[in-house]
Design a protein around this motif. Sequence first.
Motif, PDB file in Angstrom:
ATOM      1  N   THR A   1       0.716  -1.269   0.117  1.00 37.69           N
ATOM      2  CA  THR A   1       0.006  -0.040  -0.038  1.00 37.69           C
ATOM      3  C   THR A   1       0.915   1.159  -0.023  1.00 37.69           C
ATOM      4  OG1 THR A   1      -2.058  -1.052   1.184  1.00 37.69           O
ATOM      5  CG2 THR A   1      -1.898   1.374   1.316  1.00 37.69           C
ATOM      6  N   ALA A   2       2.036   1.100   0.828  1.00 42.52           N
ATOM      7  CA  ALA A   2       2.635   2.440   0.967  1.00 42.52           C
ATOM      8  C   ALA A   2       3.535   2.674  -0.384  1.00 42.52           C
ATOM      9  CB  ALA A   2       4.080   2.393   1.870  1.00 42.52           C
ATOM     10  N   GLY A   3       3.815   1.644  -1.203  1.00 39.33           N
ATOM     11  CA  GLY A   3       4.440   1.871  -2.598  1.00 39.33           C
ATOM     12  C   GLY A   3       3.376   2.331  -3.554  1.00 39.33           C
ATOM     13  N   TYR A   4       2.113   2.115  -3.366  1.00 39.43           N
ATOM     14  CA  TYR A   4       1.118   2.327  -4.276  1.00 39.43           C
ATOM     15  C   TYR A   4       0.900   4.066  -4.123  1.00 39.43           C
ATOM     16  CZ  TYR A   4      -3.115   2.942  -6.859  1.00 39.43           C
ATOM     17  OH  TYR A   4      -3.914   3.627  -7.771  1.00 39.43           O
ATOM     18  N   ARG A   5       1.116   4.272  -2.914  1.00 37.30           N
ATOM     19  CA  ARG A   5       0.878   5.591  -2.483  1.00 37.30           C
ATOM     20  C   ARG A   5       1.962   6.756  -3.266  1.00 37.30           C
ATOM     21  NH1 ARG A   5      -0.957   4.025   3.228  1.00 37.30           N
ATOM     22  NH2 ARG A   5      -3.166   4.256   2.857  1.00 37.30           N
ATOM     23  N   TRP A   6       3.057   5.996  -3.326  1.00 39.11           N
ATOM     24  CA  TRP A   6       4.214   6.631  -4.035  1.00 39.11           C
ATOM     25  C   TRP A   6       3.752   6.979  -5.462  1.00 39.11           C
ATOM     26  CZ3 TRP A   6       7.503   9.932  -2.451  1.00 39.11           C
ATOM     27  CH2 TRP A   6       7.956  10.137  -1.270  1.00 39.11           C
ATOM     28  N   VAL A   7       3.317   5.540  -6.043  1.00 35.59           N
ATOM     29  CA  VAL A   7       3.010   5.828  -7.373  1.00 35.59           C
ATOM     30  C   VAL A   7       1.941   6.986  -7.567  1.00 35.59           C
ATOM     31  CG1 VAL A   7       1.605   4.580  -9.293  1.00 35.59           C
ATOM     32  CG2 VAL A   7       3.128   3.425  -7.774  1.00 35.59           C
ATOM     33  N   LEU A   8       0.837   7.287  -6.758  1.00 35.76           N
ATOM     34  CA  LEU A   8       0.000   7.972  -6.806  1.00 35.76           C
ATOM     35  C   LEU A   8       0.497   9.598  -6.772  1.00 35.76           C
ATOM     36  CD1 LEU A   8      -2.808   6.681  -4.501  1.00 35.76           C
ATOM     37  CD2 LEU A   8      -2.772   6.867  -6.891  1.00 35.76           C
ATOM     38  N   VAL A   9       1.785   9.567  -5.843  1.00 35.74           N
ATOM     39  CA  VAL A   9       2.203  10.884  -5.845  1.00 35.74           C
ATOM     40  C   VAL A   9       2.931  11.406  -6.993  1.00 35.74           C
ATOM     41  CG1 VAL A   9       3.933  12.291  -4.636  1.00 35.74           C
ATOM     42  CG2 VAL A   9       2.191  10.891  -3.533  1.00 35.74           C
ATOM     43  N   ILE A  10       3.466  10.308  -7.594  1.00 38.57           N
ATOM     44  CA  ILE A  10       4.610  10.512  -8.833  1.00 38.57           C
ATOM     45  C   ILE A  10       3.499  10.850 -10.039  1.00 38.57           C
ATOM     46  CG2 ILE A  10       5.837   9.439 -10.449  1.00 38.57           C
ATOM     47  CD1 ILE A  10       7.146   7.853  -8.075  1.00 38.57           C
ATOM     48  N   SER A  11       2.363  10.091 -10.148  1.00 34.32           N
ATOM     49  CA  SER A  11       1.393  10.309 -11.156  1.00 34.32           C
ATOM     50  C   SER A  11       0.722  11.690 -11.070  1.00 34.32           C
ATOM     51  CB  SER A  11       0.305   9.397 -10.944  1.00 34.32           C
ATOM     52  OG  SER A  11       0.615   8.000 -10.980  1.00 34.32           O
ATOM     53  N   ALA A  12       0.598  12.195  -9.940  1.00 36.66           N
ATOM     54  CA  ALA A  12      -0.237  13.692  -9.925  1.00 36.66           C
ATOM     55  C   ALA A  12       0.977  14.419 -10.227  1.00 36.66           C
ATOM     56  CB  ALA A  12      -0.287  13.700  -8.220  1.00 36.66           C
ATOM     57  N   LEU A  13       2.385  14.390  -9.754  1.00 37.00           N
ATOM     58  CA  LEU A  13       3.347  15.336 -10.491  1.00 37.00           C
ATOM     59  C   LEU A  13       3.660  15.317 -11.852  1.00 37.00           C
ATOM     60  CD1 LEU A  13       6.256  14.633  -7.692  1.00 37.00           C
ATOM     61  CD2 LEU A  13       4.648  16.618  -8.027  1.00 37.00           C
ATOM     62  N   LEU A  14       3.387  13.947 -12.568  1.00 37.40           N
ATOM     63  CA  LEU A  14       3.478  13.860 -14.057  1.00 37.40           C
ATOM     64  C   LEU A  14       2.198  14.681 -14.760  1.00 37.40           C
ATOM     65  CD1 LEU A  14       4.462  10.141 -14.247  1.00 37.40           C
ATOM     66  CD2 LEU A  14       6.083  12.121 -14.680  1.00 37.40           C
ATOM     67  N   LEU A  15       1.062  14.445 -14.106  1.00 35.91           N
ATOM     68  CA  LEU A  15      -0.193  15.348 -14.610  1.00 35.91           C
ATOM     69  C   LEU A  15      -0.047  16.776 -14.588  1.00 35.91           C
ATOM     70  CD1 LEU A  15      -2.604  12.751 -13.299  1.00 35.91           C
ATOM     71  CD2 LEU A  15      -2.316  13.574 -15.782  1.00 35.91           C
ATOM     72  N   LEU A  16       0.562  17.415 -13.587  1.00 34.47           N
ATOM     73  CA  LEU A  16       1.206  18.585 -13.430  1.00 34.47           C
ATOM     74  C   LEU A  16       1.993  19.043 -14.401  1.00 34.47           C
ATOM     75  CD1 LEU A  16       1.458  19.304  -9.673  1.00 34.47           C
ATOM     76  CD2 LEU A  16      -0.549  20.237 -10.973  1.00 34.47           C
ATOM     77  N   LEU A  17       3.030  18.363 -14.756  1.00 34.53           N
ATOM     78  CA  LEU A  17       3.770  18.480 -15.927  1.00 34.53           C
ATOM     79  C   LEU A  17       3.086  18.730 -17.246  1.00 34.53           C
ATOM     80  CD1 LEU A  17       6.741  18.874 -17.171  1.00 34.53           C
ATOM     81  CD2 LEU A  17       6.838  16.202 -17.040  1.00 34.53           C
ATOM     82  N   ALA A  18       2.284  17.457 -17.253  1.00 32.60           N
ATOM     83  CA  ALA A  18       1.603  17.658 -18.721  1.00 32.60           C
ATOM     84  C   ALA A  18       0.608  18.934 -18.750  1.00 32.60           C
ATOM     85  CB  ALA A  18       0.740  16.337 -18.674  1.00 32.60           C
ATOM     86  N   LEU A  19       0.107  19.339 -17.765  1.00 28.29           N
ATOM     87  CA  LEU A  19      -0.727  20.534 -17.792  1.00 28.29           C
ATOM     88  C   LEU A  19       0.201  21.791 -18.209  1.00 28.29           C
ATOM     89  CD1 LEU A  19      -3.327  22.255 -17.558  1.00 28.29           C
ATOM     90  CD2 LEU A  19      -2.489  22.245 -14.915  1.00 28.29           C
ATOM     91  N   LEU A  20       1.414  21.828 -17.755  1.00 27.16           N
ATOM     92  CA  LEU A  20       2.318  22.828 -18.058  1.00 27.16           C
ATOM     93  C   LEU A  20       2.470  22.760 -19.555  1.00 27.16           C
ATOM     94  CD1 LEU A  20       4.839  22.971 -15.252  1.00 27.16           C
ATOM     95  CD2 LEU A  20       2.797  24.617 -15.630  1.00 27.16           C
TER      96      LEU A  20
END
Length: 470
Positions: A423-442
């Motif tokens: 579960t902790a590893g998946y939460r890191w996946v969620l955080v990384i994915s959110a940052l990637l989406l912010l990059l995509a928006l820029l």
Amino acid sequence: MRTPRPARLIVLATSAAVIASVMSTSMLNLAQPDLVRTFGVGYESLQWRHVVFWTALGVGMPTLGRLCRSVRPRTLILTGLALFLVSAVGSATTRTFGLWLGWQALQGLADAFIVPAQSVIIRQVLPEERRGWAFGIMASVIAAANVVGPGIGGLILQFGAWPMIFWFMCAVGILAAIASLVLIPASPPEGGGTARLPLAAAVLFAAMVVGVQALLMPGEWASGRGYAWLSVLAVATACFRLLESRAADDRRFAPRSLFRHRDFLVAMARGFVVFTAVNAVFFFLPSHLRESGRLPAALAGSLLLASAIIRVSLGGWGGRRSDADLSRSLSVGVVLVIAAILLFLPGGPGTMLYLAVPALVLSSVGSVLLTPGLNKLGMRAMPEGDTGTFAGFFQLAQFLPGGLAGAAFGRLVEDGRTGGFDTAGYRWVLVISALLLLLALLLARRAERRSDQRPAGALAARPLAVQEVE
């Protein structure tokens, strides 16, 4: 002059060309136990089906897409559907695993004829201000195929054998071919002359893609084939680079003109980033719902099905929002998906259900706003007259993350001590994915500003089918 065909019918017929293939993929996931027994192979060996299918599709799209310069897009769609029917019959009748994989590779090539031609038709048929709507309708059609595929596949497997899946797909493919022949206009090719296909470079690039995927499969190393695949990857890479450096531009897999369109390269990068993030989140989400939240399998499946139904229902609405205000649509879409990710972060036993319901609603609405907008921005960056080639590369950037996301993030979500879900590893996946989406928006906002600065004539395309069909 013939009566113009309604744009909605043209878009629906164009979208329906890939329904059979999308449904067959979801159905085959249910049929894995039957396939294992029939061919006498293990489950890991069965994953080679996904390797050969997605490699043929991914490499075939930028290769065959350049045929749109000299061949009518409707002809390419009908060719793809004919090849699909041949591959379906072959897949249903063979009982040799290697030959079955070959038929599945042919199915991937069949789709590779279709997908670039779909983008060409949308560009020819619709003006700029309606293309977001068209991409939204296409997303809805594909989502609908994913929704109904497992249900129909389950009924087929309950009352018949797995080859019946392919016979059913033959019927769907024939209906799609009839709809394409009747409803899609016989619009002319994009350019003049004869397109030259970089077949040698494409084969080498495919060997590279297969080699990378093989190296990510533990069974290949356990069986001693890992070093052989490493050699294949090294030789294919060296030969590909040598061939690309010496070939004429029209014989290169990646034409030099591709690198002169900076906006398009940004669009490819943006699509790659978005789909990597989305695939990383949703590939492991069912395990998160069941393992972290202790939700029953039936309840988790029902939640995911409801999410897919929302995407089917709102696809056209999301596309119209992109046409009305592209910048706001993209921004709101990214914000909604990130908000969904934040809701998934704290979920655990006792709270997962209450957080997952709004999270799936937000992510579904966000995706129907994001997908058509991203495709519309990508099409804006494609040069007129070569949409097929550029659309092939654009789709390649969106399909590759499907396999790479699982391999790249798989180690994070696996508990090294127990081999279970972390579960902790998946939460890191969620955080990384959110940052990637912010990059995509820029990247999207930057591309939109550059696009808006161009002269209006550079973006306009004469719509053929809704105005006049020869």
